[in-house]
Design a protein around this motif. Structure first.
Motif, short mmCIF file in Angstrom:
data_model
loop_
_atom_site.label_atom_id
_atom_site.label_comp_id
_atom_site.label_asym_id
_atom_site.label_seq_id
_atom_site.Cartn_x
_atom_site.Cartn_y
_atom_site.Cartn_z
N SER A 105 0.76 -1.13 -0.22
CA SER A 105 0.05 0.08 -0.07
C SER A 105 0.71 1.34 0.01
CB SER A 105 -1.03 -0.03 1.10
OG SER A 105 -1.53 -1.19 1.15
N THR A 106 0.62 2.20 -0.85
CA THR A 106 1.52 3.36 -1.08
C THR A 106 0.65 4.56 -1.20
OG1 THR A 106 3.07 1.98 -2.26
CG2 THR A 106 3.07 4.42 -2.51
N ALA A 107 0.80 5.47 -0.33
CA ALA A 107 0.22 6.84 -0.34
C ALA A 107 0.11 7.55 -1.61
CB ALA A 107 0.63 7.76 0.98
N LEU A 108 -0.79 8.04 -2.13
CA LEU A 108 -0.67 8.86 -3.21
C LEU A 108 -1.13 10.41 -2.90
CD1 LEU A 108 -2.90 6.76 -5.62
CD2 LEU A 108 -0.38 6.89 -5.44
N THR B 275 -9.33 -2.21 -16.73
CA THR B 275 -9.44 -1.29 -15.82
C THR B 275 -10.92 -0.84 -15.53
OG1 THR B 275 -7.31 -0.57 -16.47
CG2 THR B 275 -8.35 1.08 -15.07
N PHE B 276 -11.34 -0.66 -14.34
CA PHE B 276 -12.72 -0.14 -13.98
C PHE B 276 -12.35 1.21 -13.05
CE2 PHE B 276 -12.87 -4.71 -14.31
CZ PHE B 276 -14.17 -4.93 -14.86
N THR B 277 -12.77 2.15 -13.90
CA THR B 277 -12.68 3.55 -13.23
C THR B 277 -13.94 4.18 -12.93
OG1 THR B 277 -10.61 3.74 -14.73
CG2 THR B 277 -11.58 5.74 -13.62
N SER B 278 -13.96 4.51 -11.53
CA SER B 278 -15.18 5.25 -10.98
C SER B 278 -15.16 6.58 -11.23
CB SER B 278 -15.22 4.96 -9.47
OG SER B 278 -16.30 5.91 -8.93
N THR C 13 -7.42 14.94 -5.72
CA THR C 13 -7.01 15.50 -6.97
C THR C 13 -6.45 14.70 -8.12
OG1 THR C 13 -6.63 17.61 -5.79
CG2 THR C 13 -6.00 17.60 -8.11
N GLY C 14 -7.54 14.60 -8.98
CA GLY C 14 -7.06 13.65 -10.23
C GLY C 14 -7.05 12.27 -10.25
N ILE C 15 -7.56 11.81 -8.86
CA ILE C 15 -7.49 10.32 -8.66
C ILE C 15 -8.98 9.69 -8.40
CG2 ILE C 15 -6.68 8.56 -7.12
CD1 ILE C 15 -4.27 10.56 -6.53
N PHE C 16 -9.11 8.60 -8.87
CA PHE C 16 -10.65 7.97 -8.87
C PHE C 16 -10.40 6.80 -8.27
CE2 PHE C 16 -10.23 11.23 -12.03
CZ PHE C 16 -11.70 12.08 -11.80
N THR D 18 -7.86 3.68 -3.73
CA THR D 18 -8.89 3.40 -2.34
C THR D 18 -8.49 4.67 -1.53
OG1 THR D 18 -10.07 2.08 -1.04
CG2 THR D 18 -7.50 1.65 -1.64
N LEU D 19 -9.57 4.66 -0.44
CA LEU D 19 -9.45 5.57 0.46
C LEU D 19 -8.86 4.68 1.74
CD1 LEU D 19 -12.38 7.91 0.57
CD2 LEU D 19 -10.22 8.44 0.13
#
Length: 340
Positions: A91-94, A275-278, A284-287, A335-336
């Motif tokens: 798991s890596t922080a974005l 790829t499934f993109t919600s 910002t810029g991440i889904f 993900t969150l």
């Protein structure tokens, strides 16, 4: 008070195989078939005046537990299942508060074990009855996306034992946990896609618009026969790798090009990125995103056949090692969730 719909599944990774922990992940599941397995032997010796087996010669030879859990793939809380199936995760922080979780096929024993608890309410509004499975190891699973449907994951488990004395852990659920849909999907087949990194998704490849459905199955080929003297009829040795992992897939493709036909006839390796993109932004810029990256498949057929309608090909394929050192499958979640 409860209804029969108030059933729950909870799980948590164990520190020591078969030593129970309190579940803290509670998926909204579709179905489960977890059950105790008893290998019962009945003495068959002849005795004058007796025509049936005797009570005192009935013995419990081996005991374990097994079964399946099927869930809908959601933006949060599903990482624990992917880690259990594939074996390795990072798991890596974005950009805060988003994270990227990457799941790859483990290359060393043993796979993680988990405590799984299911709660089944008594008929008539009674309290949920806890059935707790210790030493549960995921042996295989299938990720599937059907036309117009929710993406699903079905996992199969082997457990050391089931306990009915452990207290019920009341479930708690993540709020606003959306699921991934067929309509959010896009797929590339062939080309030269760039592999995902800890902070970037796979990109590139040849986009196609003719795939109707897709499934990927992973069988870790674990040896679950660890019953030894001193174990009291239970598995004293945890499941370990017992053979080459079997990773296969299937997709239905409309016959609008000769790409898949020629790949089969020529046994050409193809890279696949699904790829499934919600539409939901988590930074910002991440889904919210679910991605499957496969560096190399070889197809097993088939040729298109004439039909009264749209001609489709049912394409079975094997996932293979391309010799690069990369995992044959990488699944990414944006993900969150800060950790699996």
């Amino acid at each position: 008070m409860t209804t029969q719909l108030d059933s729950s599944i909870g799980l948590k990774k164990e520190t020591t195989y078969g030593t129970g922990v309190t579940p803290d992940h509670f998926p909204e599941f579709l179905s489960e078939s977890l059950e105790a397995k008893l290998d019962i032997k009945q003495g068959q010796g002849f005795r004058v005046g007796s025509r049936v087996g005797r009570v005192e010669r009935r013995v419990l030879g081996k005991q374990w537990a097994e079964g399946d859990i099927e869930i809908e793939m959601a933006a949060r809380g599903c990482g624990i299942f992917l880690e259990a199936l594939l074996g390795a995760s990072v798991s890596t922080a974005l950009t805060a508060p988003a994270y990227q979780q990457n799941f790859t096929l483990a290359t060393s024993d043993p796979l993680n074990s988990y405590t799984i608890q299911k709660g089944i309410p008594l008929l008539g509004g009674g309290a949920a009855q806890a059935h707790t499975f210790w030493g549960a190891v995921c042996t295989k699973g299938e990720l599937s996306s059907s036309q117009g449907d929710v993406v699903k994951l079905k996992t199969s488990w082997n457990a050391k034992q089931v306990d009915t004395a452990t207290a019920y852990a009341a479930p708690s659920y993540v709020a606003s946990n959306e699921v991934f849909f067929f309509s959010e999907g896009a797929i590339t087949i062939g080309g030269t896609p760039t592999a995902p990194t800890a902070t970037a998704l796979a990109s590139g490849g040849t986009s196609v618009g003719d795939v109707v459905d897709f499934s990927l199955s992973i069988d870790s080929k674990l040896d679950t026969n660890g019953f030894t003297y001193g174990g009291g009829g239970r598995q004293s040795r945890r499941p370990v790798v017992g053979g080459m992992a079997d990773i296969k897939g299937k997709m239905t493709v409309e016959f609008d090009s000769t790409t898949m036909r020629d790949a089969y006839l020529n046994q050409t390796s193809l890279a696949v990125v699904l790829t499934f993109t919600s539409a939901t932004s988590i930074a910002t810029g991440i889904f919210n995103t679910l991605q499957v990256y496969i560096p190399a498949i070889r197809t097993n057929g088939d040729l298109p056949n004439a039909t009264n309608g749209v001609v489709k090909q049912s394409i079975d394929f094997d996932v293979l090692d391309n010799g690069s050192g990369a995992s044959p499958v990488t699944v990414c979640l944006r993900t969150l969730d800060t950790a699996v």
